[in-house]
Design a protein around this motif. Structure first.
Motif, PDB file in Angstrom:
ATOM      1  N   GLU A  64     -14.807 -29.268-103.761  1.00  0.00           N
ATOM      2  CA  GLU A  64     -13.986 -28.957-105.081  1.00  0.00           C
ATOM      3  C   GLU A  64     -14.257 -30.297-105.877  1.00  0.00           C
ATOM      4  OE1 GLU A  64     -10.320 -26.900-105.639  1.00  0.00           O
ATOM      5  OE2 GLU A  64     -10.300 -26.340-103.558  1.00  0.00           O
ATOM      6  N   ALA A  68     -16.204 -31.216-109.331  1.00  0.00           N
ATOM      7  CA  ALA A  68     -15.573 -31.512-110.647  1.00  0.00           C
ATOM      8  C   ALA A  68     -15.922 -33.156-110.810  1.00  0.00           C
ATOM      9  CB  ALA A  68     -14.069 -31.619-110.049  1.00  0.00           C
ATOM     10  N   ARG A 101     -19.046 -23.948-117.972  1.00  0.00           N
ATOM     11  CA  ARG A 101     -17.543 -24.369-117.371  1.00  0.00           C
ATOM     12  C   ARG A 101     -16.693 -23.566-117.733  1.00  0.00           C
ATOM     13  NH1 ARG A 101     -19.849 -30.669-117.209  1.00  0.00           N
ATOM     14  NH2 ARG A 101     -21.711 -30.389-116.542  1.00  0.00           N
ATOM     15  N   SER A 104     -11.875 -24.194-114.145  1.00  0.00           N
ATOM     16  CA  SER A 104     -12.027 -25.414-113.104  1.00  0.00           C
ATOM     17  C   SER A 104     -12.725 -25.063-111.748  1.00  0.00           C
ATOM     18  CB  SER A 104     -10.584 -25.692-112.468  1.00  0.00           C
ATOM     19  OG  SER A 104      -9.987 -24.654-111.498  1.00  0.00           O
TER      20      SER A 104
END
Ligand SMILES: NC(=O)c1ccc[n+]([C@@H]2O[C@H](COP(=O)([O-])OP(=O)(O)OC[C@H]3O[C@@H](n4cnc5c(N)ncnc54)[C@H](O)[C@@H]3O)[C@@H](O)[C@H]2O)c1
Ligand SMILES: [Fe+2]
Length: 375
Positions: A64, A68, A101, A104
């Motif tokens: 993750e 990010a 996007r 998150s």
């Protein structure tokens, strides 16, 4: 039965230059790769596209945090097309870069944000394992509700790349260990889709069987001639992993992948190796619990390819694999006795999309038995 056979266009090229010409690689394109693949194969072409190197954002398989970080370094409007050139990790990261996007990274993997495709994606695998270039999955290491790390697959047909370009020569620099682990991963994709109880389609077996044949012939050559024997067979290996990807896109992966995900997520065991650690034992259990189903055909298939009796097929297969990659007990990867129960719970909680494809019902007791016997 409705089947989308192969969604992306499939291409094969001899060199990176030929590929770059054909797809008109240019300004506005974002090439996600590794510097050690870029330098020998792409640098000389001096193309105008933007190159992003995965290793700048952390080592190993996607997490993750890594995704990010890449998102914040690479603005959403800074590119018009994604070209992923690398192993399964790069393919899976490329898939995320092709999306809008909408939330998150965590929200996407936990289905709290919508998957919306934003840019075309071209996939160029440089390992011969994941088949990710044709599949609708992107796998990442995530933190689950309990705060524990595991691997989760984000699944959507919008993740299937628009074009797949196979360039066997790119595999030349792949060291033997990751090569072997990725080839075993592809073999497992072929086998898990072959044994899939309810999702087999008109063509999944065709692609799965051909993948298994090609990979085992490659293993036989390496077993006889040593690791360098792979260099005359790279085309077949990369073709086989693509076939295996097509097979499991249709029929699904199962127990081996479900049980290997907590192992990979917790102890960062490379994907192919963590599958391999469980594969032989899972087949043994399938054979013991339900010997007269599809596993009987599978043993005949292996016997035909390897020239042995069906009764000895699983043992002969395991012995051939051992000549390619040494099988290690799970404890050598850091796995503890306490993990047996914890991982069993994690499999049942997080990996239902794979659990449902198991050849025999994957109950907790069986998961515990397999982990214990692989310990
Ligand atoms: N999306 C899917 O359908 C799918 C399916 C299975 C696995 N996966 C994911 O794919 C990943 C594993 O992929 P993998 O087995 O290809 O491993 P990988 O992408 O982690 O690559 C293995 C290693 O080889 C290096 N490498 C790759 N190509 C090279 C080359 N040509 N020359 C030199 N080094 C090279 C990589 O940098 C890495 O260190 C995992 O994250 C797994 O979860 C995805
Ligand atoms: Fe896999």
């Amino acid at each position: 039965m409705r089947e989308i056979l192969i969604k992306p266009e499939l291409h094969k090229f001899k060199t990176f230059e030929e590929f770059a010409r054909e797809i008109s690689l240019k300004k506005g394109d974002l090439v996600l790769t590794n510097e050690f693949i870029y330098t020998p194969f792409m640098k000389e072409s001096r193309l105008d596209c933007a190159y992003v190197f995965q290793e700048k954002f952390g080592a190993g398989e996607p997490s993750e945090e890594m995704i990010a970080d890449i998102w914040s370094a690479v603005g959403e409007d800074s590119y018009t097309r994604v070209v992923a050139i690398g192993g399964g990790a790069i393919m899976d990261l490329g898939k995320l870069l092709s999306l809008k996007r909408t939330g998150s990274v965590h929200d996407l993997y936990f289905k709290k944000a919508e998957v919306v495709k934003a840019k075309p994606l071209i996939a160029v695998p440089t390992t011969c394992g994941t088949g990710s270039e044709v599949t609708n999955i992107s796998v990442a290491i995530v933190r689950d509700e309990a705060g524990k790390t595991t691997k989760l697959g984000l699944v959507s047909d919008l993740l299937i790349p628009d074009a797949v370009c196979l360039i066997p020569a790119l595999l030349k620099t792949l060291p033997f260990q990751p090569f072997a682990a990725s080839a075993i991963d592809a073999l497992i994709h072929g086998v898990e889709s072959y044994l899939s109880p309810s999702r087999a389609t008109l063509t999944s077996e065709l692609f799965g069987v051909r993948a298994v044949e090609l990979i085992l012939e490659g293993f036989r050559r390496i077993g006889d001639g040593g690791p360098d024997a792979r260099f005359d067979y790279l085309d077949e290996f990369i073709t086989a992993s693509c076939y295996a990807g097509i097979a499991f896109l249709q029929a699904g992966c199962a127990t081996v992948h479900a049980m290997s995900f907590p192992l990979g997520g917790t102890y960062h065991v490379p994907h192919g190796e963590s599958n391999y650690a469980l594969f032989g034992k899972v087949l043994e259990k399938y054979d013991a619990i339900k010997p007269d189903g599809k596993i009987a055909d599978f043993k005949k298939l292996i016997a035909r390819i390897l020239g042995c009796d069906p009764e000895n097929a699983l043992k002969t297969l395991a012995a051939l694999e051992e000549r390619i990659l040494h099988l290690k007990p799970l404890r050598e990867y850091g796995f503890t006795k306490e993990d047996i129960g914890l991982f069993a719970d994690s499999v049942l909680q997080n990996q239902q999309r794979l659990v449902v494809n198991s050849y025999v019902p994957l109950i907790r007791e069986l998961i515990v038995e397999i982990y214990s016997e692989c310990y």
